[in-house]
Design a protein around this motif. Sequence first.
Motif, PDB file in Angstrom:
ATOM      1  N   THR A 189       3.374  18.743   6.801  1.00  0.00           N
ATOM      2  CA  THR A 189       2.796  17.697   7.645  1.00  0.00           C
ATOM      3  C   THR A 189       3.834  16.857   8.371  1.00  0.00           C
ATOM      4  O   THR A 189       3.505  16.142   9.315  1.00  0.00           O
ATOM      5  CB  THR A 189       1.925  16.735   6.807  1.00  0.00           C
ATOM      6  N   GLY A 190       5.081  16.901   7.908  1.00  0.00           N
ATOM      7  CA  GLY A 190       6.124  16.064   8.480  1.00  0.00           C
ATOM      8  C   GLY A 190       6.104  14.626   7.993  1.00  0.00           C
ATOM      9  O   GLY A 190       6.931  13.819   8.402  1.00  0.00           O
ATOM     10  N   HIS A 191       5.156  14.285   7.121  1.00  0.00           N
ATOM     11  CA  HIS A 191       5.047  12.917   6.628  1.00  0.00           C
ATOM     12  C   HIS A 191       6.037  12.629   5.503  1.00  0.00           C
ATOM     13  O   HIS A 191       6.499  13.532   4.821  1.00  0.00           O
ATOM     14  CB  HIS A 191       3.629  12.637   6.115  1.00  0.00           C
ATOM     15  N   ASP A 197      13.060  13.509  -6.811  1.00  0.00           N
ATOM     16  CA  ASP A 197      12.125  13.897  -5.753  1.00  0.00           C
ATOM     17  C   ASP A 197      12.909  14.398  -4.550  1.00  0.00           C
ATOM     18  O   ASP A 197      13.649  13.647  -3.921  1.00  0.00           O
ATOM     19  CB  ASP A 197      11.251  12.706  -5.359  1.00  0.00           C
ATOM     20  N   ARG A 198      12.741  15.668  -4.231  1.00  0.00           N
ATOM     21  CA  ARG A 198      13.546  16.313  -3.201  1.00  0.00           C
ATOM     22  C   ARG A 198      12.689  16.703  -2.009  1.00  0.00           C
ATOM     23  O   ARG A 198      11.510  16.989  -2.131  1.00  0.00           O
ATOM     24  CB  ARG A 198      14.232  17.574  -3.770  1.00  0.00           C
ATOM     25  N   GLY A 199      13.311  16.738  -0.845  1.00  0.00           N
ATOM     26  CA  GLY A 199      12.648  17.202   0.366  1.00  0.00           C
ATOM     27  C   GLY A 199      12.349  16.080   1.343  1.00  0.00           C
ATOM     28  O   GLY A 199      12.487  14.894   1.030  1.00  0.00           O
ATOM     29  N   ASP A 200      11.950  16.468   2.551  1.00  0.00           N
ATOM     30  CA  ASP A 200      11.684  15.514   3.630  1.00  0.00           C
ATOM     31  C   ASP A 200      10.645  14.464   3.276  1.00  0.00           C
ATOM     32  O   ASP A 200      10.716  13.336   3.755  1.00  0.00           O
ATOM     33  CB  ASP A 200      11.215  16.248   4.889  1.00  0.00           C
ATOM     34  N   SER A 201       9.664  14.818   2.475  1.00  0.00           N
ATOM     35  CA  SER A 201       8.616  13.844   2.172  1.00  0.00           C
ATOM     36  C   SER A 201       9.115  12.710   1.283  1.00  0.00           C
ATOM     37  O   SER A 201       8.411  11.725   1.076  1.00  0.00           O
ATOM     38  CB  SER A 201       7.399  14.529   1.545  1.00  0.00           C
ATOM     39  N   VAL A 224       0.842  -1.190   0.000  1.00  0.00           N
ATOM     40  CA  VAL A 224       0.000   0.000   0.000  1.00  0.00           C
ATOM     41  C   VAL A 224       0.879   1.243   0.000  1.00  0.00           C
ATOM     42  O   VAL A 224       1.811   1.347   0.802  1.00  0.00           O
ATOM     43  CB  VAL A 224      -0.937   0.021   1.238  1.00  0.00           C
ATOM     44  N   SER A 225       0.591   2.173  -0.890  1.00  0.00           N
ATOM     45  CA  SER A 225       1.269   3.475  -0.901  1.00  0.00           C
ATOM     46  C   SER A 225       0.613   4.369   0.144  1.00  0.00           C
ATOM     47  O   SER A 225      -0.617   4.353   0.287  1.00  0.00           O
ATOM     48  CB  SER A 225       1.128   4.137  -2.282  1.00  0.00           C
ATOM     49  N   GLY A 226       1.438   5.162   0.842  1.00  0.00           N
ATOM     50  CA  GLY A 226       0.848   6.039   1.843  1.00  0.00           C
ATOM     51  C   GLY A 226       1.841   6.991   2.468  1.00  0.00           C
ATOM     52  O   GLY A 226       2.919   7.237   1.910  1.00  0.00           O
ATOM     53  N   TYR A 227       1.450   7.502   3.622  1.00  0.00           N
ATOM     54  CA  TYR A 227       2.212   8.540   4.310  1.00  0.00           C
ATOM     55  C   TYR A 227       2.395   8.134   5.768  1.00  0.00           C
ATOM     56  O   TYR A 227       1.489   7.616   6.406  1.00  0.00           O
ATOM     57  CB  TYR A 227       1.455   9.870   4.252  1.00  0.00           C
ATOM     58  N   THR A 228       3.575   8.440   6.314  1.00  0.00           N
ATOM     59  CA  THR A 228       3.832   8.133   7.715  1.00  0.00           C
ATOM     60  C   THR A 228       4.918   9.059   8.259  1.00  0.00           C
ATOM     61  O   THR A 228       5.639   9.704   7.502  1.00  0.00           O
ATOM     62  CB  THR A 228       4.237   6.649   7.888  1.00  0.00           C
ATOM     63  N   GLY A 229       5.011   9.097   9.580  1.00  0.00           N
ATOM     64  CA  GLY A 229       6.085   9.835  10.235  1.00  0.00           C
ATOM     65  C   GLY A 229       5.801  11.298  10.507  1.00  0.00           C
ATOM     66  O   GLY A 229       6.688  12.007  10.968  1.00  0.00           O
ATOM     67  N   GLY A 230       4.592  11.749  10.277  1.00  0.00           N
ATOM     68  CA  GLY A 230       4.294  13.165  10.462  1.00  0.00           C
ATOM     69  C   GLY A 230       3.333  13.435  11.602  1.00  0.00           C
ATOM     70  O   GLY A 230       3.040  12.574  12.421  1.00  0.00           O
ATOM     71  N   HIS A 231       2.815  14.660  11.626  1.00  0.00           N
ATOM     72  CA  HIS A 231       1.966  15.094  12.733  1.00  0.00           C
ATOM     73  C   HIS A 231       0.532  15.412  12.315  1.00  0.00           C
ATOM     74  O   HIS A 231      -0.307  15.674  13.174  1.00  0.00           O
ATOM     75  CB  HIS A 231       2.587  16.315  13.422  1.00  0.00           C
ATOM     76  N   THR A 232       0.225  15.373  11.039  1.00  0.00           N
ATOM     77  CA  THR A 232      -1.130  15.660  10.570  1.00  0.00           C
ATOM     78  C   THR A 232      -1.919  14.353  10.480  1.00  0.00           C
ATOM     79  O   THR A 232      -1.427  13.361   9.956  1.00  0.00           O
ATOM     80  CB  THR A 232      -1.090  16.330   9.176  1.00  0.00           C
ATOM     81  N   VAL A 233      -3.154  14.369  10.994  1.00  0.00           N
ATOM     82  CA  VAL A 233      -4.007  13.195  10.928  1.00  0.00           C
ATOM     83  C   VAL A 233      -4.578  13.066   9.511  1.00  0.00           C
ATOM     84  O   VAL A 233      -5.088  14.039   8.952  1.00  0.00           O
ATOM     85  CB  VAL A 233      -5.155  13.288  11.964  1.00  0.00           C
TER      86      VAL A 233
END
Length: 178
Positions: free
Chosen positions: A57-59, A96-100, A36-45
């Motif tokens: 979002t920090g994700h 693809d650059r940056g924290d995300s 599954v593709s997704g997002y993790t590690g951040g602070h936004t629900v």
Amino acid sequence: MVKEMILMEEKAIFAGGCFWCMVKPFDELPGIIKVVSGYTGGHTVNPTYEEVCSGTTGHTEAVEITFDSEIISYKDLVEIYWHQTDPTDAMGQFVDRGDSYRPVIFYENDEQYEIAKESRERLEKSGKFDQPIVTQIEKAQIFYPAEEYHQDFHRKNKDHYQKYREASGRDRFIDTNW
């Protein structure tokens, strides 16, 4: 007597740049139940793709792999993971650059942490790369599945996916370094 099959279902979460490119290398392996593709590690629900791309979002874009550990081990998955990334680039992956887009192995338990840590240490000691290995190993947080149009992108949009992979420099790097 019918022998009952018991799945030894576990999860692995890896971030290595664009999640589209992280699905296919795992998707068709024996023992993989789903990716599954997704997002993790951040602070936004429940963040959206646009929110994650904004960098607020920090994700991190990631893939959550559900696997049968009787068929494929976590250790094997970690080794496959390395071969999909540039472990010397902390600020993204390829175009693809940056924290995300940062490279991270998110561990679910102490055993996964030890396996990931030992694997990273072996890679560092191997001398394969001239630069330090900067892939982070972090405790898994809530994983939010991405929007449906991101799921199985390599199947739904084969031409777009292939052009993106080639243009990103990922395939060139993998062919040269792994």
